[in-house]
Scaffold this active site. Sequence first.
Site, PDB file in Angstrom:
ATOM      1  N   HIS A  32      34.975  23.779  56.733  1.00 36.23           N
ATOM      2  CA  HIS A  32      35.310  24.751  55.684  1.00 36.23           C
ATOM      3  C   HIS A  32      34.955  26.158  56.152  1.00 36.23           C
ATOM      4  O   HIS A  32      33.786  26.564  56.174  1.00 36.23           O
ATOM      5  CB  HIS A  32      34.581  24.445  54.377  1.00 36.23           C
ATOM      6  CG  HIS A  32      35.033  25.329  53.242  1.00 36.23           C
ATOM      7  ND1 HIS A  32      35.993  24.959  52.332  1.00 36.23           N
ATOM      8  CD2 HIS A  32      34.670  26.590  52.892  1.00 36.23           C
ATOM      9  CE1 HIS A  32      36.207  25.928  51.475  1.00 36.23           C
ATOM     10  NE2 HIS A  32      35.410  26.941  51.785  1.00 36.23           N
ATOM     11  N   CYS A  33      35.965  26.880  56.546  1.00 36.71           N
ATOM     12  CA  CYS A  33      35.773  28.273  56.942  1.00 36.71           C
ATOM     13  C   CYS A  33      37.087  29.000  56.685  1.00 36.71           C
ATOM     14  O   CYS A  33      38.109  28.368  56.394  1.00 36.71           O
ATOM     15  CB  CYS A  33      35.360  28.375  58.406  1.00 36.71           C
ATOM     16  SG  CYS A  33      36.426  27.451  59.507  1.00 36.71           S
ATOM     17  N   THR A  78      41.740  32.930  48.762  1.00 42.08           N
ATOM     18  CA  THR A  78      42.574  33.454  47.679  1.00 42.08           C
ATOM     19  C   THR A  78      43.021  34.896  47.924  1.00 42.08           C
ATOM     20  O   THR A  78      44.047  35.312  47.392  1.00 42.08           O
ATOM     21  CB  THR A  78      41.827  33.395  46.337  1.00 42.08           C
ATOM     22  OG1 THR A  78      40.595  34.117  46.470  1.00 42.08           O
ATOM     23  CG2 THR A  78      41.549  31.959  45.939  1.00 42.08           C
ATOM     24  N   TYR A 158      38.752  23.148  44.257  1.00 43.60           N
ATOM     25  CA  TYR A 158      37.568  23.993  44.079  1.00 43.60           C
ATOM     26  C   TYR A 158      37.395  24.247  42.584  1.00 43.60           C
ATOM     27  O   TYR A 158      38.255  24.846  41.942  1.00 43.60           O
ATOM     28  CB  TYR A 158      37.753  25.308  44.831  1.00 43.60           C
ATOM     29  CG  TYR A 158      36.506  26.183  44.903  1.00 43.60           C
ATOM     30  CD1 TYR A 158      35.229  25.649  44.755  1.00 43.60           C
ATOM     31  CD2 TYR A 158      36.605  27.553  45.135  1.00 43.60           C
ATOM     32  CE1 TYR A 158      34.090  26.445  44.841  1.00 43.60           C
ATOM     33  CE2 TYR A 158      35.472  28.362  45.228  1.00 43.60           C
ATOM     34  CZ  TYR A 158      34.221  27.797  45.080  1.00 43.60           C
ATOM     35  OH  TYR A 158      33.098  28.589  45.155  1.00 43.60           O
ATOM     36  N   HIS A 182      32.297  22.217  48.046  1.00 50.71           N
ATOM     37  CA  HIS A 182      30.947  22.644  47.659  1.00 50.71           C
ATOM     38  C   HIS A 182      30.326  21.786  46.553  1.00 50.71           C
ATOM     39  O   HIS A 182      29.736  22.315  45.583  1.00 50.71           O
ATOM     40  CB  HIS A 182      30.953  24.122  47.239  1.00 50.71           C
ATOM     41  CG  HIS A 182      31.776  25.014  48.118  1.00 50.71           C
ATOM     42  ND1 HIS A 182      31.973  24.763  49.466  1.00 50.71           N
ATOM     43  CD2 HIS A 182      32.484  26.152  47.859  1.00 50.71           C
ATOM     44  CE1 HIS A 182      32.750  25.717  49.989  1.00 50.71           C
ATOM     45  NE2 HIS A 182      33.080  26.558  49.044  1.00 50.71           N
ATOM     46  N   ASP A 258      31.483  27.775  55.589  1.00 46.74           N
ATOM     47  CA  ASP A 258      32.061  28.724  54.632  1.00 46.74           C
ATOM     48  C   ASP A 258      32.092  30.158  55.174  1.00 46.74           C
ATOM     49  O   ASP A 258      32.254  31.108  54.412  1.00 46.74           O
ATOM     50  CB  ASP A 258      31.386  28.699  53.258  1.00 46.74           C
ATOM     51  CG  ASP A 258      32.240  29.384  52.200  1.00 46.74           C
ATOM     52  OD1 ASP A 258      33.475  29.370  52.335  1.00 46.74           O
ATOM     53  OD2 ASP A 258      31.679  29.969  51.254  1.00 46.74           O
TER      54      ASP A 258
HETATM   55  C1  0GY Z   1      34.694  29.745  49.296  1.00 42.12           C
HETATM   56  C2  0GY Z   1      34.269  30.303  48.034  1.00 42.12           C
HETATM   57  C3  0GY Z   1      34.781  31.384  47.387  1.00 42.12           C
HETATM   58  C4  0GY Z   1      36.026  32.018  47.644  1.00 42.12           C
HETATM   59  C5  0GY Z   1      37.149  31.422  48.029  1.00 42.12           C
HETATM   60  O1  0GY Z   1      39.396  31.361  48.530  1.00 42.12           O
HETATM   61  C6  0GY Z   1      38.480  32.066  48.146  1.00 42.12           C
HETATM   62  O2  0GY Z   1      38.597  33.241  47.833  1.00 42.12           O
HETATM   63  O3  0GY Z   1      37.155  30.149  48.338  1.00 42.12           O
HETATM   64  C7  0GY Z   1      33.973  31.918  46.285  1.00 42.12           C
HETATM   65  O4  0GY Z   1      34.077  33.127  45.997  1.00 42.12           O
HETATM   66  O5  0GY Z   1      33.198  31.132  45.678  1.00 42.12           O
HETATM   67  O6  0GY Z   1      34.863  28.542  49.437  1.00 42.12           O
HETATM   68  O7  0GY Z   1      34.907  30.487  50.209  1.00 42.12           O
END
Ligand code: 0GY
Length: 305
Positions: A32-33, A78, A158, A182, A258
């Site tokens: 997960h990265c 995102t 998520y 997570h 992450d």
């Molecule tokens: C993560 C957690 C976060 C963000 C994202 O895709 C993302 O923007 O996953 C977060 O802000 O909790 O897994 O990187």
Amino acid sequence: MTGFEKTPGWLDWQADPGHPRFRVPEGAVDAHCHVFGPGAEFPFAPERKYTPCDASKDDLFRLRDHLGLARNVVVQATCHGADNSAVVDALRASGGLARGVATVRPDIPDAELRELHEAGVRGVRFNFVKRLVDAAPRQDLWDVVERIAPYGWHVVVYFEAADLADLRDFLLSIPVPLVVDHMGRPDVTKDPDGPEFEAFLDFLRARPDIWCKVSCPERLSAVGPPALRGEPAPYRDVVPFARRVVEEFSDRVLWGTDWPHPNLTHHMPDDGLLVDMVPDIAPTPELRRRLLVDNPMRLYWPEAD
Ligand code: 0GY
């Protein structure tokens, strides 16, 4: 100059992480990265909820090597919306050492799906965290599942612990494997043997093809890292949660850094320290091999068997 202004207070990833004391087994996977941009090359999406610093594929691969890891699973963040170009670019540059998880809309053309698959994408991500995305209609998610199922992909989900009760039936009805990010974001100030985390474990028990990432201690922890590296155990309040998952579901747990750690507002972890936590959450060599090598290889590189 990228033309993008970072979200105020944004913490950049640590440029100089420590060398882990724990030596990961050969072939270990960071499952997960992310990559962010660079914004000048891969612009951030107009609908994003935050603007990150740049975090390029070269930075990611450098970290991989520094930590002694062999492979990456790059998850679409995102801030890039459904434009997977930065992830695909990283996958193509990795020489087969990276796989990806994309974000797709239900109307994605077939040719584009095929291209994602050829680049190394093996899943899509459904994000239910409200601060990160606007809610997608369930029908859209169903339609995406229908599109990706023929490729043998899975769905990465998520969500936060408080939302599991509402999501449970919907998630369990998705007819492809699920991967939970997570640990479903438990509130680690609560009892790891209490009803909230038990409900999460029960969700994992509901189907044998639900995988779980025991990742993000730095995001979940209420106590933070130790003042001195290594003493006492870093992010120790997360350990009992992660250990329960690793011990009960040893054949379907995954681990990841992450990196570059989006949206952390108080502190940025030392990625070396995150690696040093692995023996705390996976206490035997056998568990560590499953967590870091066997499981991610089975899910993302099954052809390597
Ligand atoms: C993560 C957690 C976060 C963000 C994202 O895709 C993302 O923007 O996953 C977060 O802000 O909790 O897994 O990187």
